[in-house]
Design a protein around this motif. Structure first.
Motif, mmCIF file in Angstrom:
data_model
loop_
_atom_site.group_PDB
_atom_site.id
_atom_site.type_symbol
_atom_site.label_atom_id
_atom_site.label_comp_id
_atom_site.label_asym_id
_atom_site.label_seq_id
_atom_site.Cartn_x
_atom_site.Cartn_y
_atom_site.Cartn_z
ATOM 1 N N THR A 92 0.826 -1.209 0.000
ATOM 2 C CA THR A 92 0.000 0.000 0.000
ATOM 3 C C THR A 92 0.860 1.259 0.000
ATOM 4 O OG1 THR A 92 -1.776 -1.147 1.188
ATOM 5 C CG2 THR A 92 -1.773 1.261 1.274
ATOM 6 N N GLN A 93 1.875 1.264 0.845
ATOM 7 C CA GLN A 93 2.755 2.428 0.931
ATOM 8 C C GLN A 93 3.523 2.641 -0.365
ATOM 9 O OE1 GLN A 93 3.070 4.685 3.341
ATOM 10 N NE2 GLN A 93 1.528 3.728 4.638
ATOM 11 N N LEU A 94 3.948 1.541 -0.990
ATOM 12 C CA LEU A 94 4.673 1.661 -2.253
ATOM 13 C C LEU A 94 3.772 2.246 -3.334
ATOM 14 C CD1 LEU A 94 7.089 1.231 -4.070
ATOM 15 C CD2 LEU A 94 6.425 -1.167 -4.318
ATOM 16 N N ALA A 95 2.545 1.773 -3.392
ATOM 17 C CA ALA A 95 1.616 2.293 -4.391
ATOM 18 C C ALA A 95 1.389 3.797 -4.189
ATOM 19 C CB ALA A 95 0.290 1.543 -4.310
ATOM 20 N N ASP A 96 1.229 4.204 -2.942
ATOM 21 C CA ASP A 96 1.024 5.638 -2.662
ATOM 22 C C ASP A 96 2.252 6.453 -3.065
ATOM 23 O OD1 ASP A 96 -1.461 5.086 -1.667
ATOM 24 O OD2 ASP A 96 -0.866 5.169 0.446
ATOM 25 N N ARG A 97 3.421 5.887 -2.785
ATOM 26 C CA ARG A 97 4.657 6.624 -3.106
ATOM 27 C C ARG A 97 4.861 6.718 -4.617
ATOM 28 N NH1 ARG A 97 7.110 10.201 -3.295
ATOM 29 N NH2 ARG A 97 9.197 10.715 -2.547
ATOM 30 N N ILE A 98 4.512 5.666 -5.345
ATOM 31 C CA ILE A 98 4.637 5.688 -6.807
ATOM 32 C C ILE A 98 3.716 6.764 -7.379
ATOM 33 C CG2 ILE A 98 4.206 4.382 -8.920
ATOM 34 C CD1 ILE A 98 5.043 1.860 -7.370
ATOM 35 N N ARG A 99 2.478 6.807 -6.869
ATOM 36 C CA ARG A 99 1.548 7.852 -7.327
ATOM 37 C C ARG A 99 2.141 9.240 -7.084
ATOM 38 N NH1 ARG A 99 -2.141 4.566 -4.470
ATOM 39 N NH2 ARG A 99 -3.578 3.405 -5.807
ATOM 40 N N SER A 100 2.738 9.407 -5.919
ATOM 41 C CA SER A 100 3.303 10.706 -5.569
ATOM 42 C C SER A 100 4.465 11.067 -6.490
ATOM 43 C CB SER A 100 3.785 10.678 -4.110
ATOM 44 O OG SER A 100 4.471 11.854 -3.781
ATOM 45 N N VAL A 101 5.328 10.101 -6.773
ATOM 46 C CA VAL A 101 6.495 10.353 -7.617
ATOM 47 C C VAL A 101 6.078 10.752 -9.025
ATOM 48 C CG1 VAL A 101 8.457 9.217 -8.758
ATOM 49 C CG2 VAL A 101 8.114 8.939 -6.295
ATOM 50 N N PHE A 102 5.043 10.092 -9.575
ATOM 51 C CA PHE A 102 4.651 10.342 -10.954
ATOM 52 C C PHE A 102 3.473 11.315 -11.082
ATOM 53 C CE2 PHE A 102 7.279 6.644 -11.556
ATOM 54 C CZ PHE A 102 7.956 6.966 -12.719
ATOM 55 N N GLY A 103 3.061 11.912 -9.977
ATOM 56 C CA GLY A 103 2.091 12.991 -10.071
ATOM 57 C C GLY A 103 2.788 14.245 -10.568
ATOM 58 N N GLY A 104 2.052 15.197 -11.074
ATOM 59 C CA GLY A 104 2.684 16.418 -11.551
ATOM 60 C C GLY A 104 1.720 17.277 -12.339
ATOM 61 N N GLN A 105 2.267 18.373 -12.888
ATOM 62 C CA GLN A 105 1.460 19.361 -13.588
ATOM 63 C C GLN A 105 1.448 19.173 -15.100
ATOM 64 O OE1 GLN A 105 -0.400 21.649 -11.895
ATOM 65 N NE2 GLN A 105 0.332 20.551 -10.078
ATOM 66 N N SER A 106 2.458 18.469 -15.627
ATOM 67 C CA SER A 106 2.570 18.358 -17.080
ATOM 68 C C SER A 106 1.630 17.321 -17.657
ATOM 69 C CB SER A 106 4.014 17.992 -17.453
ATOM 70 O OG SER A 106 4.907 18.988 -17.016
ATOM 71 N N LEU A 107 1.424 16.224 -16.956
ATOM 72 C CA LEU A 107 0.659 15.099 -17.470
ATOM 73 C C LEU A 107 -0.435 14.721 -16.480
ATOM 74 C CD1 LEU A 107 3.768 12.965 -18.533
ATOM 75 C CD2 LEU A 107 2.338 14.358 -20.059
ATOM 76 N N ASP A 108 -1.516 14.193 -17.021
ATOM 77 C CA ASP A 108 -2.635 13.739 -16.185
ATOM 78 C C ASP A 108 -2.403 12.265 -15.847
ATOM 79 O OD1 ASP A 108 -5.036 13.413 -14.881
ATOM 80 O OD2 ASP A 108 -6.196 13.181 -16.732
ATOM 81 N N LEU A 109 -2.081 11.985 -14.570
ATOM 82 C CA LEU A 109 -1.708 10.631 -14.171
ATOM 83 C C LEU A 109 -2.931 9.719 -14.084
ATOM 84 C CD1 LEU A 109 0.591 8.742 -13.178
ATOM 85 C CD2 LEU A 109 0.002 9.449 -10.843
ATOM 86 N N VAL A 110 -2.802 8.522 -14.696
ATOM 87 C CA VAL A 110 -3.806 7.467 -14.560
ATOM 88 C C VAL A 110 -3.090 6.280 -13.909
ATOM 89 C CG1 VAL A 110 -5.456 5.972 -15.731
ATOM 90 C CG2 VAL A 110 -4.956 8.250 -16.661
#
Length: 1022
Positions: free
Chosen positions: A531-549
């Motif tokens: 669970t923690q890894l999934a949350d951290r991955i989302r955080s790392v690849f979140g951003g303003q340039s691209l819409d994360l799915v």
């Protein structure tokens, strides 16, 4: 074999106070003064109980025979002075108490013959006086009774021998602390036999230090010895805690060494040597302990147990320590049963070397508590009591080592590795639950044995070898293979074992931090880590340039719409897909998401060039998982209740590592998610396959800027010329024309923009600004004609802002010519604000060029873009223009001026394409010194309620900043906007081109603004 061997419970019965655990510390710590006053426990004050619990050691029997013979006159003893030399806890006080009971006639004692010939026991009254230096009070006086307080040994002895009358004889000597003479002392004896006992004289000397106590005590001892030796039935017994070489062995070593020298001198002067006795020899310790702890032991059947062990030792002699091969070990076991020989060997040979450990007394405390625990819990394997039965999980047992022996530094080792609380089991307990369930608790047995062997003063005594561990634990019910297995597992995971290759099995007080972290990592719940890894991955690849799915399950989780206009970054779960660098074809799950959409996954996806896929590297997944587990482990260790278990420098290290682990986890995630699948006509598997290409982010690049996963994706695809942002150059206008339906002649800007989201052969645009650049470039190069309403723009025209909507059309030049759109048939009127409902737009009609004939009006405020009312530029004035990102455009016009060999630029004019650029640049322009700053604003906006606002402003930049603060929120909230904006800088002495003044001007102006702008510079030579 184990079924036939009698157990401890078959052959032994502990004494009631031992089995019930009701023994208190005072029961072990014999106190002579308390016995004489009746304040001690019944174990000491009641003679029958005392002698029942006491083993008749050779030294104790010798003491009773000699002293009682002297007192009764029937023993033939020639000595009147007896000295007990014994180590701390070796039974000296116990021997003195035995003497006091013997002098009182041993009434009610049924086992007198075990200790001495009953005929030697005094039958009449014996006057007994005992001085215990531990209870003396030289300053205030010790209360004796009848209102008398004695300050000295002679004061206490006088009262005990002859009551108040006796004390009055020596009152002056007691109060003045001056020793009485021999005759005075002898006067106290009367006609009865006399026994004088002196204990803990060293402690008394420490109390009278600085009071002249040494000289007076020596004088008193000389007088006392003279009086005793001249009295037929009198005897004196004193104790000294010194070794055979005369060195002190306790906290009062200096005082005891002085007393030893003084007594030796007195004996030499008198010509009479004291008889030296030792109440308990080392080889009698086991017998003393057995007698005190057990009401009965069936020694006849104990041989069955001993023989069973002998057979085990013989069978496995090659893998056991030397003790198992010694012929004396079996005989030793017969003496120590029910205790395994290694128990007493370790306590006497190792534990006893620690300061403060009292040999017999200390072992009695530890073993009594151990017997009580074993008796209460009744483990089935107890043929004999081993070291591993010493339960460190019991508070009372643990405190014997950690508090009484001052080994508190080992508390973390005990709690973490040996025996922890129910809510956090120690390593040994975890091993038992995981590997030895239903068997003996081998992990705990190994840990306890190693711990007791660790406690020694000398480093070379600490710990034990693997073969000695087997010898210590092996029993009829134990299996050697499980012992070895537990030892191996415990050694591998222990945080506190000495982990040096050549070190014996022993604990360190300080944890091996690597092992502590490693063990904590093994305790992390896998589901929590996931669970923690999934949350951290989302955080790392979140951003303003691209819409994360993140982590889609199929095409239905990936929308096929424009949404906020950002391309979508589809992040595949590493649990669903891992790939390698030599990928040959697009994975099926990715292909379906790229080509399909909808709840059933059967619809055809339209916006395929709007998707990017990021996939995990199969060689980096485990490393990523380890990084997040390590972070969770360090976060757990950082908690206040956990970190306090570590040494201070280790606590600092944990905080340092925990802080680093955040970055390390982000790096590991970025290095794992390094495979990018992106839309391309050059498909991975060639023509006819899914239109996706494969690119891999370099490991070094993936380590940059941890936590900015989108940045790495964008950079990689920019290097592949696939992704473009506002700072990039657009695709060639002719390429766009030929690759899109625009080649048919015309498209709305919205349709053309959407084509970039559909066609994999086109760039992926992160910003509409780069699309606008492409349109402007096409218009400038004569490839496109731009039309919005009545506004028409072609090559050489001032460039309007580019709207992206259904009302704005792009024509190819050929189509525009064929339809008579271009060249324009007549002058095009100025563009009007877009009508309500047409969508948000930003536009700016071109302002007149700044050049010959331009100037500053004399109206209400300075402006530009108007014809100069008076005065024209000097002859030879030059105009240089450039369009683009603000910094780039400014540098171009300055370079053009330099190329023209001009020394300065007198005027710089900037025109803005977007209202956001204008509002950002106005306050910056206001801060530029050395120039006159003018601003023009003209336009309007339509609110969401269809209200309209029109305005025009010409004036100073300072006033424009105030207007901008009002307009900016209105424009952001408006439905339709229109703005013409310009900023003019008139330099007072010109902007010099030969130094760095021009570059400083550009840097200051563009530091916080990167607007695309039309820049025009005027250079005048005067």
């Amino acid at each position: 074999m184990c079924l036939a061997v009698p157990t401890f419970f078959d052959l032994c019965i502990p004494r009631d106070d031992v089995a019930n655990g009701t023994i208190v510390d005072s029961d072990y710590a014999a106190n002579l003064a308390n016995v004489l006053t009746g304040r001690a426990s019944r174990d000491y004050t009641d003679a029958p109980t005392f002698f029942t619990n006491t083993y008749p050691t050779a030294g104790l029997k010798e003491l009773l025979v000699n002293v009682c013979g002297r007192l009764s006159g029937r023993g033939g003893s020639v000595s009147a002075v007896f000295r007990l030399d014994t180590s701390f806890g070796g039974g000296k006080t116990h021997g003195l108490i035995a003497l006091v009971h013997a002098a009182a006639g041993m009434r009610g004692v049924t086992n007198v013959a075990e200790f001495l010939d009953p005929m030697l026991v005094p039958s009449g009254r014996v006057r007994v006086a005992a001085f215990d230096g531990e209870n003396a009070d030289p300053a205030n006086g010790r209360p004796m009774g009848e209102g008398i307080r004695a300050h000295t040994p002679w004061g206490e002895i006088a009262y005990q021998l002859a009551g108040k009358t006796g004390y009055e004889i020596v009152r002056q000597s007691d109060e003045q602390r001056i020793a009485p003479g021999a005759d005075t002392i002898k006067e106290l004896f009367g006609a009865d036999p006399v026994l004088v006992v002196l204990d803990e004289l060293g402690e008394y000397l420490r109390r009278v230090q600085g009071m002249g106590g040494r000289d007076q005590l020596t004088a008193f001892l000389k007088a006392l010895l003279t009086a005793i030796e001249s009295t037929p039935h009198a005897a004196i017994v004193y104790t000294l805690a010194v070794r055979s070489d005369g060195k002190g062995v306790d906290a009062f070593a200096d005082e005891n060494e002085f007393l030893a020298g003084a007594m030796s001198e007195l004996e030499s002067v008198s010509g009479r040597k004291a008889t030296n006795l030792n109440p308990t020899r080392d080889d009698e310790t086991a017998k003393v302990i057995r007698r005190r702890l057990f009401a009965s032991i069936d020694d006849s059947r104990a041989s069955e147990v001993i023989n069973a062990y002998r057979e085990l030792w013989t069978t496995h002699r090659d893998i056991l320590s030397e003790e198992a091969r010694r012929s004396t070990t079996v005989a030793e076991f017969a003496q120590t049963y029910p205790f395994h020989p290694d128990v007493l060997d370790t306590l006497t040979g190792k534990t006893a070397t620690l300061g403060g450990f009292q040999r017999v007394r200390g072992m009695l405390r530890i073993l009594a508590k151990t017997v009580a625990t074993v008796w209460a819990n009744r483990p089935a394997d107890v043929s004999a009591i081993h070291l591993h039965h010493i339960d460190l999980g019991s508070d009372v047992v643990r405190r014997e080592f950690t508090t009484r022996l001052q080994q508190g530094a080992f508390v973390p080792a005990i709690l973490n590795d040996i025996s922890g609380p129910p809510e956090k089991p120690a390593l040994a307990q975890e091993l038992d639950a995981k590997h030895f369930k239903g068997l003996l608790p081998y992990g705990t047995y190994v840990a306890r044995t190693i711990f007791v062997h660790t406690l020694a003063f000398n480093n070379d005594l600490k710990g034990l070898s693997a073969d000695h561990l087997r010898y210590s634990i092996l029993s009829p019910a134990a299996d050697l293979s499980f012992i070895d297995d537990a030892k191996t597992k415990f050694r591998a995971e222990s945080a506190y074992l000495d982990d040096r290759p050549t070190a014996p099995l022993r604990f360190n007080a300080e944890a091996n931090l690597t092992q502590v972290i490693g063990r904590e990592e093994r305790n992390i719940d896998p589901s929590e880590a996931r669970t923690q890894l999934a949350d951290r991955i989302r955080s790392v690849f979140g951003g303003q340039s691209l819409d994360l799915v993140p982590f889609p399950g199929g095409p239905w989780d990936v929308p096929d719409d424009v949404s906020d206009g950002k391309p979508r970054l589809v992040l595949l779960s590493h649990d669903a897909l891992e790939i390698g660098a030599d990928l040959r074809e697009i994975p099926e799950i990715v292909g379906r998401m790229f080509e399909r959409k909808g709840a059933d996954g059967n619809g055809l996806r339209s916006l395929r060039n709007n998707l990017l896929f990021v996939v995990a590297d199969e060689t980096k997944v485990n490393e990523m998982k380890r990084a997040i587990v390590r972070r969770l482990a360090l976060q757990e260790l950082k908690r206040p209740e956990r970190v306090k278990e570590l040494a201070e420098h280790q606590q600092a290290k944990v905080f340092e590592l925990e802080k680093k682990s955040e970055t390390e986890a982000a790096i590991a995630i970025q290095q794992c998610y390094r495979h990018i699948l992106y839309p391309s006509r050059n498909a991975l598997s060639g023509a006819g396959s899914v239109q996706l290409a494969h690119s891999v982010i370099d490991i070094q690049n993936a380590s940059e800027r941890p936590g900015s996963g989108q940045l790495q994706v964008v950079r990689q695809l920019q290097s592949q010329n696939k992704v473009r942002d506002a700072s990039d150059s657009p695709d060639s206008p002719s390429y766009i024309r030929d690759r899109t339906p625009l080649k048919k002649g015309q498209m709305t800007t919205r349709d053309l923009r959407d084509e970039f989201r559909r066609d994999p052969s086109l760039s992926i645009l992160l910003s509409d600004d780069v699309f606008r650049k492409a349109i402007r470039k096409g218009v400038e190069e004569g490839v496109y004609i731009y039309k919005r309403g009545d506004l028409l723009a072609g090559p050489a025209d001032p460039m309007p802002s580019i709207n992206i909507d259904e009302e704005t059309t792009i024509f190819t030049m050929d189509f525009a010519k064929s339809k008579g759109i271009w060249p324009r048939p007549a002058p095009t009127p100025a563009a009007q604000p877009a009508s309500a409902g047409g969508g948000v737009s930003i536009s700016s009609d071109p302002l007149p060029a700044i050049g010959v004939g331009s100037g500053v009006s004399q109206g209400p405020g300075p402006g530009f873009g108007e014809r100069q009312q008076s005065g024209a530029p000097a002859a030879g004035a030059r105009v240089f223009t450039a369009e683009g990102v603000l910094k780039e455009a400014l540098r171009k016009v300055i370079e053009q001026a330099k190329t023209a060999k001009l020394a300065k630029v007198d005027r710089v004019a900037i025109r803005l394409f977007e209202y956001g650029d204008a509002f950002k640049l106005i306050p910056i322009a206001n801060s530029i010194a050395g120039t006159k700053r003018s601003v023009t604003l003209e336009g309007g906006y339509t609110t969401t309620q269809d209200s309209e606002m029109m305005f025009e402003f010409k004036g100073e930049a300072q006033d424009a900043s105030t207007i901008k603060d009002y307009l900016e929120p209105q424009f952001r909230a408006a439905k339709v906007t229109d703005l013409k904006a310009g900023i003019l800088f008139d330099f007072e002495v010109g902007l010099a081109l030969d130094g760095d003044a021009a570059e400083k001007f550009i840097e200051k102006l563009t530091r916080f603004a990167s607007a695309a702008a039309y820049v025009e510079a005027t250079a005048e030579v005067k």
